[in-house]
Design an enzyme around this catalytic site. Sequence first.
Site, PDB file in Angstrom:
ATOM      1  N   LYS A  28       5.657  71.366  37.849  1.00 14.55           N
ATOM      2  CA  LYS A  28       4.257  71.756  37.739  1.00 14.55           C
ATOM      3  C   LYS A  28       4.138  73.260  37.505  1.00 14.55           C
ATOM      4  O   LYS A  28       4.973  74.032  37.978  1.00 14.55           O
ATOM      5  CB  LYS A  28       3.507  71.416  39.031  1.00 14.55           C
ATOM      6  CG  LYS A  28       3.380  69.951  39.373  1.00 14.55           C
ATOM      7  CD  LYS A  28       2.663  69.787  40.707  1.00 14.55           C
ATOM      8  CE  LYS A  28       2.574  68.332  41.128  1.00 14.55           C
ATOM      9  NZ  LYS A  28       1.596  67.586  40.313  1.00 14.55           N
TER      10      LYS A  28
ATOM     11  N   ASP B 202       0.024  66.660  49.215  1.00 12.56           N
ATOM     12  CA  ASP B 202       0.303  65.395  48.537  1.00 12.56           C
ATOM     13  C   ASP B 202       0.721  64.299  49.507  1.00 12.56           C
ATOM     14  O   ASP B 202       1.117  63.215  49.086  1.00 12.56           O
ATOM     15  CB  ASP B 202       1.377  65.604  47.464  1.00 12.56           C
ATOM     16  CG  ASP B 202       1.215  64.651  46.293  1.00 12.56           C
ATOM     17  OD1 ASP B 202       0.116  64.115  46.111  1.00 12.56           O
ATOM     18  OD2 ASP B 202       2.204  64.436  45.563  1.00 12.56           O
TER      19      ASP B 202
ATOM     20  N   GLU C 245       5.487  60.505  40.590  1.00 18.43           N
ATOM     21  CA  GLU C 245       6.410  60.020  41.632  1.00 18.43           C
ATOM     22  C   GLU C 245       5.718  59.208  42.710  1.00 18.43           C
ATOM     23  O   GLU C 245       6.342  58.359  43.359  1.00 18.43           O
ATOM     24  CB  GLU C 245       7.146  61.206  42.265  1.00 18.43           C
ATOM     25  CG  GLU C 245       6.429  61.913  43.420  1.00 18.43           C
ATOM     26  CD  GLU C 245       5.129  62.586  43.021  1.00 18.43           C
ATOM     27  OE1 GLU C 245       4.266  62.762  43.904  1.00 18.43           O
ATOM     28  OE2 GLU C 245       4.970  62.956  41.846  1.00 18.43           O
TER      29      GLU C 245
ATOM     30  N   ARG D 291       3.539  56.832  42.610  1.00 14.61           N
ATOM     31  CA  ARG D 291       3.519  55.388  42.350  1.00 14.61           C
ATOM     32  C   ARG D 291       4.902  54.765  42.551  1.00 14.61           C
ATOM     33  O   ARG D 291       5.006  53.568  42.845  1.00 14.61           O
ATOM     34  CB  ARG D 291       2.979  55.124  40.950  1.00 14.61           C
ATOM     35  CG  ARG D 291       3.821  55.647  39.821  1.00 14.61           C
ATOM     36  CD  ARG D 291       3.030  55.837  38.528  1.00 14.61           C
ATOM     37  NE  ARG D 291       2.099  56.947  38.638  1.00 14.61           N
ATOM     38  CZ  ARG D 291       1.235  57.281  37.689  1.00 14.61           C
ATOM     39  NH1 ARG D 291       1.190  56.576  36.561  1.00 14.61           N
ATOM     40  NH2 ARG D 291       0.427  58.303  37.846  1.00 14.61           N
TER      41      ARG D 291
ATOM     42  N   LYS E   6       0.718  57.346  50.934  1.00 18.85           N
ATOM     43  CA  LYS E   6       1.651  58.181  50.175  1.00 18.85           C
ATOM     44  C   LYS E   6       1.958  59.446  50.955  1.00 18.85           C
ATOM     45  O   LYS E   6       1.048  60.170  51.370  1.00 18.85           O
ATOM     46  CB  LYS E   6       1.043  58.536  48.818  1.00 18.85           C
ATOM     47  CG  LYS E   6       1.873  59.520  47.999  1.00 18.85           C
ATOM     48  CD  LYS E   6       1.139  59.964  46.738  1.00 18.85           C
ATOM     49  CE  LYS E   6       1.852  61.114  46.042  1.00 18.85           C
ATOM     50  NZ  LYS E   6       1.088  61.620  44.873  1.00 18.85           N
TER      51      LYS E   6
END
Length: 484
Positions: free
Chosen positions: A258, A269, A330, A332, A246
Site C-alpha cells: 500500500k 484492519d 488478504e 477474504r 477479520k
Amino acid sequence: MRWSLTEQARAGTDAVVVPAFADQLKHVPAADFVAACGFTGRPGEVLRLPGAAGGPAQVILGFGTAAALDDDTIRHATARLARAVRGFGRLGLALPAPDGRAPGPTAVRAAVEGFLLGGYRFTRHKSAPGGPSGPEHVDLLLPDGGGAAGLTALDEGRRLGAATLLARDLVNEPGQDLTPALFAERAAAVAADSGLRCEVWDEERITAERLGGLLAVARGSLRPPRLVKLTYRPDRPTGRYALIGKGVTFDAGGLSLKPSAEMLTMKADMAGAAAVLGAMSVLAGLNCGTQVDAWLPLTENMPNGDPVRIGDVLRMRGGRTVEVRNADAEGRLILADTLTLAGECRPDAMIDVATLTDAAPIALGRKIAAVMGTDDALVDRVREAAGRAGEPVWPLPLSDRYRWQLESPIADLVNYTIGNRHGTALLAGLFLREFVPPGVPWAHLDIQGTALCDAEDGEWVRGATGFGVRTLAALVREPFASPR
C-alpha cells in the site's frame, strides 16, 4: 464511572442536566436568557448556566423537537453532553419526557450508551492525557426512580457501552502493541472475565487444520498467526450462531504494498475481530439464551519473510484452490478458511464482520455499513438489530451475474479481478459465499467505512468507533430459524 437511578438530584451534585425540546423552549429555566444566548434546542446542543448560590450548575441539553424524539436522538445528545460536562464530579441527568411520559427502558439504555461512548478518550500512549475528566458519578433522574425495568436498562447500557469501548481500545492500539499473539492473549483474558470458553490455535495447529489462506497471508510476517475460538453456551441454549471477525492486526498489503497514506489506518484492519470479541464479552451479562461460537483469524499482512506471490495458488480448508491476483485482498483469504471451519459446526446462522473493501464506503459513505448474504430473513434480522443498536446497515446484492469474474484458468477461483474497479464489494462478498456450506444462512458485514471516524460526531469520537458490537449483541439474543 458509577451510575444510579433516582427521582431527585442528590446532595453534592455539581450540575443538573435539564432536557429541552426545540419547539418547547419556553418551558426551560430562564427561558428568555436561554433564547438570548442563541440556544435553539437542536439535538446535542449544550448551554451551561450557573446555579443558585451554593446550588448545582444547570446544563440545558437540546433534544430536537418532541415529535421527532427517538433512541438515536437520545444517544447522540447524551454523547455530546458527555464531552461538555467534563470536570464535574457528580452529574444529575434528567431525560426528556415528551407529553409528560416517563422515559422508557430503551431511552435509559440509549442515554447510558451515548454518554459512555461520547466521553471516550484513548490516552494510553500519551505522557499526559490533558484536559478535565469525569464525571465520576451520574444519577439518572427519572420521575418514578426507574423501577426494575430502569435498573435492567441501565445495566444493559453500561455493559454494551463497555463492550464497545473494549473494541475501540483494541482498534486504537498500534500494530506493534497488538500483534496476533498479543491479540490472542487479550482475547483469552476477556474470555476468562466473561465466562467464555477459549481456544488459541498456534501456527502448528493452524497448519494441521489446513487453513491455507491464513497461513499464506501470515507467511510475509515475522510474527506467526493465531486463530482464537470463543464459545458462549448458556445452560439451555435455544439456538446457535457463529460469528467470524477479520483480524489483520496490521495490513501493509503484502507484496501488493500500500502507499504510505493508505497504510496509516491499517492498524484498524482487525476491527471486525475486535467487534466480535466485544460482543462476546457481554453475552453472559445480558443473559443471552443462544449458544454463540466466535472465530477470530489473526495475522499481519507484510512483505517480509516469504510473502505470498502474485500468481501463487493456495489450497484452502475444504480443498478449494485460489489463485492470488492481489496480495492486498488478504482479508477474504483468511475469512474463507474460517467460514468453512465455522460452517462445519452447522450453526443456525453465520455472520462475518470485516473491514473488507473501500468500495463499500464509496457506495454508502462513512456512517452506514454494507450487509449482504445468502438468506433474506437473516439479512433483515441484521438490519433490524443494527437499527435498534444505532449502527445502520444497508443491503447490497450478491448477483450471480458477476460470478464469472472469480474464475481462474489454473485454479478454482481468483481472489481479485485485476483491472476492474466496479462492484468490488460485491465481488468480495461473492468470493466469501463460495466458502459458506450449503444450507447454512450467512450474512457479511463490510465495516470498512464505519470502523474509524475522523472527528467527533455524536457517540463517535476520533479514531475507532467499535461499530458492530451492539448490532451483534442485539442479533444473537434471539434464535434464528430460516423460513426456507
